[in-house]
Design an enzyme around this catalytic site. Structure first.
Site, mmCIF file in Angstrom:
data_model
loop_
_atom_site.group_PDB
_atom_site.id
_atom_site.type_symbol
_atom_site.label_atom_id
_atom_site.label_comp_id
_atom_site.label_asym_id
_atom_site.label_seq_id
_atom_site.Cartn_x
_atom_site.Cartn_y
_atom_site.Cartn_z
ATOM 1 N N HIS A 121 0.629 -1.303 -0.026
ATOM 2 C CA HIS A 121 0.068 0.058 -0.122
ATOM 3 C C HIS A 121 0.886 1.262 -0.012
ATOM 4 C CE1 HIS A 121 -3.893 1.749 0.043
ATOM 5 N NE2 HIS A 121 -4.612 0.948 0.878
ATOM 6 N N TYR A 167 -13.692 4.962 10.391
ATOM 7 C CA TYR A 167 -12.901 5.556 9.274
ATOM 8 C C TYR A 167 -13.107 5.172 7.932
ATOM 9 C CZ TYR A 167 -8.243 6.113 6.694
ATOM 10 O OH TYR A 167 -7.140 6.337 5.856
ATOM 11 N N THR A 219 -4.962 10.219 0.397
ATOM 12 C CA THR A 219 -6.666 9.997 0.728
ATOM 13 C C THR A 219 -6.827 10.948 1.939
ATOM 14 O OG1 THR A 219 -5.731 8.424 2.457
ATOM 15 C CG2 THR A 219 -6.677 7.437 0.281
HETATM 16 O O1 BUJ Z 1 -7.454 5.112 3.628
HETATM 17 C C1 BUJ Z 1 -6.249 4.976 3.077
HETATM 18 O O2 BUJ Z 1 -5.257 5.678 3.034
HETATM 19 C C2 BUJ Z 1 -6.098 3.648 2.463
HETATM 20 C C3 BUJ Z 1 -7.063 2.796 2.659
HETATM 21 C C4 BUJ Z 1 -6.657 1.988 3.963
HETATM 22 N N1 BUJ Z 1 -7.833 1.225 4.742
HETATM 23 C C5 BUJ Z 1 -8.074 -0.246 3.932
HETATM 24 C C6 BUJ Z 1 -7.464 0.680 5.797
HETATM 25 C C7 BUJ Z 1 -9.216 1.657 4.746
HETATM 26 N N2 BUJ Z 1 -7.106 1.581 1.603
HETATM 27 C C8 BUJ Z 1 -8.105 1.470 0.696
HETATM 28 O O3 BUJ Z 1 -9.441 2.111 1.010
HETATM 29 C C9 BUJ Z 1 -8.043 0.524 -0.483
HETATM 30 C C10 BUJ Z 1 -8.677 -0.722 -0.241
HETATM 31 C C11 BUJ Z 1 -8.901 -1.729 -1.365
HETATM 32 C C12 BUJ Z 1 -9.808 -2.538 -1.119
HETATM 33 C C13 BUJ Z 1 -11.179 -2.326 -1.134
HETATM 34 C C14 BUJ Z 1 -12.017 -3.423 -1.133
HETATM 35 C C15 BUJ Z 1 -13.656 -3.152 -1.284
HETATM 36 C C16 BUJ Z 1 -14.363 -4.504 -1.195
HETATM 37 C C17 BUJ Z 1 -15.596 -4.160 -1.863
HETATM 38 C C18 BUJ Z 1 -16.204 -5.533 -2.602
HETATM 39 C C19 BUJ Z 1 -17.244 -6.086 -1.643
HETATM 40 C C20 BUJ Z 1 -18.211 -6.909 -1.999
HETATM 41 C C21 BUJ Z 1 -18.898 -8.098 -1.448
HETATM 42 C C22 BUJ Z 1 -19.984 -8.566 -1.940
HETATM 43 C C23 BUJ Z 1 -20.417 -9.949 -1.256
#
Ligand code: BUJ
Length: 651
Positions: free
Chosen positions: A367, A479, A492
Site C-alpha cells: 500500500h 474511518y 486519501t
Molecule cells: O485510507 C487509506 O489511505 C487507504 C485505505 C486503508 N484502509 C483499507 C485501511 C481503509 N485503503 C483502501 O481503501 C484501499 C482498499 C482496497 C480494497 C477495497 C475493497 C472493497 C471491497 C468491495 C467488494 C465487496 C463486495 C462484497 C460482496 C459480497
C-alpha cells in the site's frame, strides 16, 4: 531476449495461426489515448492545507459523539491551547514548507513515511486485495489460459503507460459529452499548464497520475526502522511463483515488445510442471514478518550470496502467483487473496497477480506506493482487455519450446532457514486468528436509494453505525477512506461517519425503538445522509481534519521537540483507534475485495453498493463478534427498508 519468432512455434490448429498472424504491434497496448497520459499533471490543483481553525472545528465535531461531557470539555481545552499556541506555529511552518515544495502535496512525504516506518507485518495490516470476476467465457478460466491472458493484458497496460498513451484518469460528472472524442481532441490541444481548467469547465476532473510509476518493476525493501521503495524500470522480466519456488523470464524484448503469447504460455507450462512440490524453505514467508526482523534476515541473504536473485525479485515487472489449489467458496477466496498460505507470495512486491487452480484471479498490493484508485484502474483495464482481446484461447496449447525460464536458487544457511521457519509459525498463528465473512443484502441497492433521495454510501455507513451501537453499546471511532486524487500527489483523506446525527439515529433505532414512527425515523436517516454527503465532499476537496493534524504532528516530531499535549490526549488516541475501518469501490470487473482490521478489536469492512443490492466483506480477529455484528448490520439495513417503505419497526 527472445522475440516473437513464429518459426519456433508449432501449431495444433489453424486457429493458432490466425491468432499468431494478428499478433502485430497494435497488440502491445491496451489502447491509444488521444490525450497523453500526463497531459493534466502540470496543471492539477494543489492539495489545500485547511485552515487550522477549520481542522479543529471538524475534529471537535468528530469527537462529540465519542466522548462524555467531561472528556469532551477536556479535549476542547487541549484543542484550543493547541490552536492558539504550538499548533499555530506548526501550521505556519507547514504552509512555508508546502510553498517550497510546489511539485508535490503536503501529505505525500509524511504519508509515505507513515507506511514505510511502520514495523508491523504488511500482510493483514496493510496489503488489501481485489478479486476479479471470472472470465464470462467459462473455458477461458482455465488457469494457464487465464494467467497468460491476464499477464499479456497487464504488460499491454504497462506499455501504454510507458508510451504515454494510457488515457489519463478523469472523473466525469457528465460522461455523455465530456467523454466524446471531439472533446478529448479539444483537451489534447490545450497546453499542459492550462489543460486541467479546460476539463474542469466541462465538469471533468482529471486525477493525479503520479502513483503509476511505482506500479511496475517495484518493490518495498525492508530496512532497519524504515523501509524503502525500489524501482528499476529497465528490467524486462516477470517473476512467477509456484509452490514457493521463484522463476523469472524476460517477457519483453530489448525494444519493449511483448513476447509472443504462445511463448509466454509455454514458459508458464514449464513452470507449472516444474514446481509441483512445495519448496522446503519458502522465502516468501519472510515478507510476512515484522519489518525489522525481515530487514535483518535480508542482510543475511545478501551476505550469503543471493544479491542477484533478490535483485531479480525486486525489479521484476510484477509477480504472478500460480496457486495450486481450487477456491472452495468466497471466504476461502478472501483468505487466499488477502494472505494465502504464505509460501507462494511476495508481499513486498508493488502488486501480485494471483491466479488459482480454477482460474480465479485477484490482486494483492503493497500500500505504501499508491491507493485503491490506481490499482482499480489497472484491474479494470486488464479485465476488459483480457476478456475482449484474449491473447490465447483455451484450444491454443503451444508445444513446449521454453528454454528461457530461470529458476532462482538461493544460498541458505541455518540461520536463514530457521528465520523462515519462525516466520512461517508466526504467520500461521496470525492468519488462523483472522476471520472473514461476506454479507449480501438484497432488499435494496443504489437505484432504490437514489429514488428515495438518500445517498447510498451514507445509508450503508449509517447501517454500520447503528450495528456498532447495538454491538458495543456506544459509538465507536470509524474511518472511511476517501481519495484526494483530484489534487496533485493527493492520496486519501478520512471521512468520519460517526457523527452526532448517526448517534441520534442509532439511539432511535436501538435504545428508543418504540418511541419513533416511520416518518420520524426517516427524517433522522435523512439528516444523516445529508451530513454524510457533506463530509464526503469536504474530504474529497482536502477539507477533512485527519491529514492536516497528522502532518502537524509529523512536523513536530521531525523538529525533534516535544510532542504537543494535544496529541497525547487519550481522546486523540482513541479517535485514531479505528474500530470500524471501511472502504468501498465500485467497478464492473470486481467480484470481491477486502483488507484486515487496523486494530485488534475492530473490523475491516470492504463494501460495494450495486444497482439492486449491496454487499460487504468483513474481517476480524473476533469471530463471535463478527457474526453478531453481521447479524446487527443486516438487521439495521432491514429496519431502514421498513422505514423507507413506511412501515413501523418490529420490536
Ligand atoms: O485510507 C487509506 O489511505 C487507504 C485505505 C486503508 N484502509 C483499507 C485501511 C481503509 N485503503 C483502501 O481503501 C484501499 C482498499 C482496497 C480494497 C477495497 C475493497 C472493497 C471491497 C468491495 C467488494 C465487496 C463486495 C462484497 C460482496 C459480497
Amino acid at each position: 531476449g527472445a522475440g516473437a519468432d513464429d518459426a519456433r512455434y508449432y501449431w495444433r490448429s489453424t486457429e493458432h495461426a490466425l491468432v499468431a498472424s494478428t499478433w502485430d504491434l497494435d497488440h502491445h497496448y491496451v489502447h491509444r489515448s488521444i490525450i497523453p497520459t500526463l497531459h493534466f499533471q502540470p496543471s492539477l490543483p494543489r492539495l489545500p492545507i485547511p485552515e487550522l481553525e477549520d481542522s479543529i472545528k471538524r475534529y471537535m465535531a468528530a469527537q462529540k459523539p465519542l466522548l462524555g461531557d467531561n472528556e469532551y470539555r477536556n479535549t476542547e481545552k487541549l484543542a484550543m491551547t493547541f490552536k492558539n499556541g504550538v499548533g499555530k506555529d506548526l501550521h505556519r511552518n507547514l504552509i512555508e514548507l508546502d510553498k517550497k515544495n510546489f511539485h508535490t502535496s503536503y501529505i505525500t512525504g509524511p504519508w509515505l513515511d507513515m507506511y514505510l516506518s511502520s514495523r508491523d507485518p504488511i500482510v493483514l495490516n496493510f496489503n488489501p486485495f481485489i478479486t476479479l470476476k471470472r472470465d464470462p467465457q467459462e473455458s477461458y478460466n482455465n488457469q494457464l489460459v487465464r494467467a497468460t491472458n491476464l499477464t499479456v493484458s497487464a504488460i499491454k497496460f504497462r506499455n501504454s503507460l510507458r508510451s504515454h498513451i494510457l488515457e489519463p484518469d478523469i472523473y466525469y460528472v457528465n460522461p455523455e459529452w465530456s467523454k466524446s472524442k471531439a472533446f478529448k481532441r479539444f483537451l489534447s490541444l490545450l497546453p499542459t499548464w492550462i489543460s486541467w481548467y479546460g476539463a474542469y469547465f466541462a465538469e471533468a476532473y482529471p486525477l493525479d497520475m503520479s502513483q503509476y510509476v511505482h506500479l511496475f518493476n517495484s518493490s518495498r525493501v525492508p530496512k532497519q526502522d524504515k523501509d524503502e521503495l525500489f524501482s528499476d524500470h529497465a528490467a524486462r522480466h516477470l517473476l512467477v511463483m509456484r509452490n514457493g519456488h521463484f522463476y523469472v523470464f524476460d517477457i519483453l524484448d530489448p525494444i519493449g515488445n511483448i513476447l509472443h503469447p504462445y511463448e509466454i504460455q509455454a514458459h508458464l507450462i514449464n513452470i507449472l510442471q516444474d514446481g509441483e512440490t512445495v519448496a522446503e524453505y519458502p522465502l516468501g514467508y519472510l515478507t510476512t514478518e515484522n519489518r525489522n526482523t525481515w530487514a535483518a534476515v535480508r542482510e543475511q541473504l545478501l551476505q550469503a550470496g543471493n544479491e542477484e536473485s533478490m535483485y531479480k525479485i525486486d525489479s521484476a515487472i510484477f509477480c504472478l502467483c500460480l496457486d495450486s489449489f481450487i477456491v472452495q467458496n468466497s471466504t476461502h477466496l478472501s483468505h487466499c487473496m488477502l494472505h494465502g498460505y504464505g509460501y507462494n507470495r511476495w508481499f513486498d512486491k508493488s502488486f501480485s497477480l494471483i491466479v488459482t487452480g480454477d482460474g480465479t484471479a485477484g490482486i494483492n498490493f503493497e500500500h505504501s506506493w499508491g491507493d485503491g484508485i490506481a490499482v482499480l484502474r489497472f484491474i479494470n483495464e486488464v479485465y476488459t482487455d483480457s476478456t475482449k482481446h484474449p491473447a490465447v484461447t483455451p484450444r491454443s496449447t503451444a508445444v513446449l519450446c521454453s528454454t528461457n525460464v530461470e529458476k532462482l536458487e538461493f544460498h541458505m544457511n541455518e540461520s536463514i532457514q530457521s528465520a523462515v521457519t519462525v516466520a512461517r509459525q508466526k504467520f500461521d498463528k496470525q492468519i488462523h486468528k483472522m476471520t472473514v465473512k461476506p454479507l449480501e443484502f438484497r432488499k435494496f441497492g443504489k437505484k432504490y436509494l437514489i429514488q428515495e433521495r438518500m445517498s447510498p454510501d451514507a445509508v450503508f455507513q449509517l447501517a454500520c453505525q447503528v450495528a456498532a451501537y447495538r454491538h458495543f453499546g456506544k459509538m465507536v471511532p470509524t474511518y472511511e477512506a476517501c481519495s484526494t486524487a483530484g489534487f496533485k500527489h493527493g492520496r486519501t483523506e478520512t471521512i468520519r461517519p460517526a457523527t452526532i446525527y448517526t448517534k441520534q439515529c442509532a439511539q432511535a433505532f436501538i435504545r428508543d425503538r418504540k418511541k419513533y414512527n416511520a416518518q420520524e425515523l426517516r427524517k433522522l436517516i435523512d439528516s444523516c445522509s445529508k451530513y454524510h454527503k457533506f463530509l464526503q465532499m469536504e474530504a474529497a476537496l482536502g477539507q477533512g481534519f485527519d491529514r492536516h493534524l497528522f502532518a502537524l504532528r509529523y512536523l513536530a516530531e521531525s523538529r525533534g521537540g516535544p510532542i504537543p499535549e494535544f496529541y497525547q490526549d487519550p481522546a486523540y488516541q482513541y479517535i485514531n483507534h479505528n474500530i470500524l475501518s471501511t472502504s468501498t469501490l465500485s467497478s464492473p470487473s470486481v467480484f470481491l475485495g477486502g483488507f484486515g482490521p487496523v486494530v485488534p478489536d475492530g473490523f475491516g469492512i470492504g463494501y460495494n453498493i450495486y444497482d439492486y443490492w449491496l454487499g460487504c466483506n468483513i474481517t476480524s480477529y473476533m469471530e463471535k463478534d463478527l457474526d453478531e455484528f453481521l447479524f446487527s448490520l443486516e438487521g439495521s439495513l432491514s429496519d431502514f427498508f421498513d422505514v423507507f417503505e413506511g412501515r413501523s419497526l418490529n420490536t
